[in-house]
Structures are given as structure tokens and as C-alpha cells.
Scaffold this active site. Structure first.
Site, PDB file in Angstrom:
ATOM      1  N   LYS A   1     112.541  59.318  76.086  1.00 20.13           N
ATOM      2  CA  LYS A   1     112.022  60.553  76.683  1.00 20.13           C
ATOM      3  C   LYS A   1     111.670  61.569  75.584  1.00 20.13           C
ATOM      4  O   LYS A   1     110.611  62.200  75.616  1.00 20.13           O
ATOM      5  CB  LYS A   1     113.050  61.138  77.666  1.00 20.13           C
ATOM      6  CG  LYS A   1     113.229  60.266  78.917  1.00 20.13           C
ATOM      7  CD  LYS A   1     114.432  60.641  79.778  1.00 20.13           C
ATOM      8  CE  LYS A   1     114.616  59.625  80.908  1.00 20.13           C
ATOM      9  NZ  LYS A   1     115.759  59.873  81.783  1.00 20.13           N
TER      10      LYS A   1
ATOM     11  N   ASP B   1     113.894  66.390  86.919  1.00 20.47           N
ATOM     12  CA  ASP B   1     114.345  65.084  87.412  1.00 20.47           C
ATOM     13  C   ASP B   1     114.247  65.020  88.928  1.00 20.47           C
ATOM     14  O   ASP B   1     114.360  63.936  89.516  1.00 20.47           O
ATOM     15  CB  ASP B   1     115.809  64.843  87.008  1.00 20.47           C
ATOM     16  CG  ASP B   1     115.949  63.741  85.978  1.00 20.47           C
ATOM     17  OD1 ASP B   1     115.049  62.886  85.897  1.00 20.47           O
ATOM     18  OD2 ASP B   1     116.967  63.736  85.268  1.00 20.47           O
TER      19      ASP B   1
ATOM     20  N   GLN C   1     121.120  63.316  81.648  1.00 17.83           N
ATOM     21  CA  GLN C   1     121.082  61.859  81.831  1.00 17.83           C
ATOM     22  C   GLN C   1     122.309  61.383  82.600  1.00 17.83           C
ATOM     23  O   GLN C   1     123.442  61.761  82.291  1.00 17.83           O
ATOM     24  CB  GLN C   1     120.985  61.166  80.452  1.00 17.83           C
ATOM     25  CG  GLN C   1     120.708  59.684  80.529  1.00 17.83           C
ATOM     26  CD  GLN C   1     119.333  59.348  81.125  1.00 17.83           C
ATOM     27  OE1 GLN C   1     118.388  60.127  81.032  1.00 17.83           O
ATOM     28  NE2 GLN C   1     119.220  58.185  81.737  1.00 17.83           N
TER      29      GLN C   1
HETATM   30  N1  GUN Z   1     119.833  57.513  84.992  1.00 20.77           N
HETATM   31  C1  GUN Z   1     119.102  56.491  85.489  1.00 20.77           C
HETATM   32  N2  GUN Z   1     117.873  56.911  85.816  1.00 20.77           N
HETATM   33  C2  GUN Z   1     117.821  58.233  85.524  1.00 20.77           C
HETATM   34  C3  GUN Z   1     116.797  59.216  85.635  1.00 20.77           C
HETATM   35  O1  GUN Z   1     115.683  58.987  86.096  1.00 20.77           O
HETATM   36  N3  GUN Z   1     117.143  60.461  85.213  1.00 20.77           N
HETATM   37  C4  GUN Z   1     118.374  60.758  84.725  1.00 20.77           C
HETATM   38  N4  GUN Z   1     118.616  62.015  84.353  1.00 20.77           N
HETATM   39  N5  GUN Z   1     119.342  59.866  84.604  1.00 20.77           N
HETATM   40  C5  GUN Z   1     119.054  58.600  85.003  1.00 20.77           C
END
Ligand code: GUN
Length: 291
Positions: A52, A119, A96
Site C-alpha cells: 500500500k 478502508d 491494518q
Molecule cells: N486485512 C485484510 N484485508 C484488509 C483490508 O482490506 N484492510 C485492512 N485495514 N486490513 C485488512
């Protein structure tokens, strides 16, 4: 059978965002800034957050990686979220998941300013999405919709079978596929660990979204001829022959399922890169709306 190339579609979206960022710079305006919060040192989370942050750099976004110790208290983390909420330079906040067991995902997600919830996990964002109001859509389901759009796949009237009911993928993708939009307008069945006759359910799917996190779960006998297969699985399976010690496996047995499909996403380079592209789009939107 056609491969739905998430790498290529994601690249196209990122190129378009890069041009828009260059335009912002030329006009002397603020560029989008994503703050990513990573608690502990889960290997998979490290990889995702790293990807990211790298995508931000490619496009010309600013990013901040806030690395926190596994043992950080919930209160301390909530304080950090508050600081990011109040930091006028930060447009999007991503925490995350999963978080360590002693921290409530729910409390942390609820603490994020909804204007920065790139998100799309905040209950207000989800509620807006369910009602078809403008909102941040969670990155993975958003990425799947962008991929269908990229390949101009008209899903109207199709029966979509979603396997998995997580808040991050299964539930939101079922809402998006059933919404009155294009892509969308599907009849949706959500299956989960208590579904009876799962094989027969899957066999009825014009689209199957496999999002249960079980490598190779969807086999050829579960798929009807001409179905569209979206594989959301990204499980690390130990493999001593690899330098990393693992291989990434999807939820679909690609080799046996692919010949039966009209379209299929590979793993890797399918849904994964689209998740990143969708997050970047959400961050651009947050910046545009907040500045
Ligand atoms: N863990 C697994 N997928 C995601 C996601 O799309 N965003 C975040 N923040 N954590 C995750």
C-alpha cells in the site's frame, strides 16, 4: 476462458490517479496523504501494508507508516487514531487488520473519522453503502467491482454465489452485487460454514466469489460451465522449496476450474492488486472531499 488480470487493471487505475495527482501538483494543491497503522509484526500484514505504501509512492501520494509495538495498549492506539483524525495533513487512515487479541477491532474502527475512513469499515460507511448513498466502499469488494467494470462484464440478472460472510469481503460484496448499478443487479446467495448443500449452491452460480480463506476449496465439480470465478483467497501455504518458505494459494483450484469458466481471477495478480487500486481511489476521494 479469459483471465481477469488484476495487475493490468490495477496499473491502469494507478496510471489515471498519477495523472490526476500531477494535475494537483501543477495547480499547487494538496496531494493525497494516506496514514497506515501497523500493529505488531504479522508477516502477511507487513507485506500488505508495504504494498500500500509502495503504491502511494508510485502514484505521487504522500504516505506515513505508523509502526506500533504488538504490546501497545488499546487506549494508546485510540490516542494515536485521534491524533491522525486531527492531523489536517492526513486524508485517509488505514489500520491494518487483524489487530492483536487484546485490542478491539470494533473500538478502533469506530474511532476513525468517517471522512478519513478510506478502508470503509466504519459502521457509518457500511450503512451508507448498504443504502446506496455516497460512501467509502471497503477496498477488496470495491476492487472486485472495478475489475468487473474494467472488463465490461454485464452482471445484470446473474446469480452470484458468495462463499464467505466476513465484514471485509463477503457481506459488502453481496450488497454491491445486488445493488441497482452496473456492475450489479445480481441475485445473490451468501454461503458460509453452516450452509447445507454448498456444492449444489455453487453449481447455481453464474458468478462465484470465493472468500473463505481455505486454499483450493472450490473444485471443478462445484462450478457450472461458463461461470465467472472471483478468487479472493490469499493464504500462505508452507513450501520448503521456496526461498520465502511459502506459496500464496487462492480459494479456488485454478488448474481444474479455469477450463470451465468464462472468466477467472488468478492468485496472485487477481483481486490482490485491485484491493490496492481501490484503496488508492478511496484516498484520492477523501483528499478531494476534505480539501
Ligand atoms: N486485512 C485484510 N484485508 C484488509 C483490508 O482490506 N484492510 C485492512 N485495514 N486490513 C485488512
Amino acid at each position: 476462458m479469459q483471465i481477469l488480470d488484476g495487475q493490468a487493471a490495477s496499473q491502469a487505475i494507478k496510471e489515471s490517479l498519477k495523472i490526476q495527482v500531477a494535475q494537483l501538483v501543477a495547480e499547487g494543491r494538496k496531494v493525497p496523504h494516506l496514514a497506515a497503522v501497523l500493529v505488531g509484526n504479522n508477516g502477511a500484514s507487513e507485506t500488505y501494508v508495504g504494498a500500500k505504501v509502495k503504491a502511494c509512492a508510485e502514484i505521487g501520494f504522500k504516505s506515513s507508516l505508523v509502526r506500533l509495538d504488538e504490546g501497545i495498549s488499546e487506549n494508546k492506539l485510540l490516542g494515536i487514531i485521534d491524533e491522525l483524525n486531527n492531523n489536517m495533513d492526513v486524508d485517509g487512515i488505514l489500520v491494518q487488520l487483524p489487530l492483536p487479541k487484546h485490542i478491539s477491532d470494533e473500538k478502533v474502527i469506530n474511532a476513525i473519522d468517517i471522512a478519513k475512513d478510506v478502508d470503509g469499515f466504519h459502521p457509518v460507511s457500511i450503512g451508507r453503502m448498504v443504502q446506496g448513498q455516497p460512501s467509502f466502499v471497503p477496498a477488496t469488494p470495491h476492487g472486485i467491482m472495478l475489475l468487473l467494470q474494467h472488463y465490461k462484464i454485464d452482471t445484470k440478472g446473474m446469480h452470484a454465489v458468495v462463499v464467505g460472510r466476513s465484514n471485509i469481503v463477503g457481506r459488502p460484496i453481496s450488497i454491491l452485487l445486488s445493488s441497482n448499478a452496473s456492475p450489479g443487479n445480481c441475485t445473490v446467495t451468501i454461503c458460509h460454514s453452516h450452509t447445507k448443500n454448498l456444492n449444489e449452491m455453487c453449481l447455481q452460480g453464474d458468478i462465484i466469489v470465493a472468500a473463505l480463506g481455505k486454499p483450493g476449496f472450490v473444485t471443478a465439480n462445484m462450478v457450472k460451465e461458463g461461470a465467472i470465478i472471483i478468487d479472493v483467497g490469499i493464504t500462505r501455504v508452507p513450501d520448503a522449496s521456496k526461498k520465502s518458505g511459502y506459496v500464496i494459494k487462492g480459494d479456488v483450484k485454478f488448474d481444474e476450474v479455469a477450463p470451465k469458466c468464462s472468466y477467472i481471477t488468478p492468485v496472485p495478480k487477481g483481486v490482490g492488486p485491485m484491493t490496492i487500486a481501490a484503496l488508492m481511489k478511496n484516498t484520492f476521494k477523501a483528499c478531494a472531499e476534505n480539501n
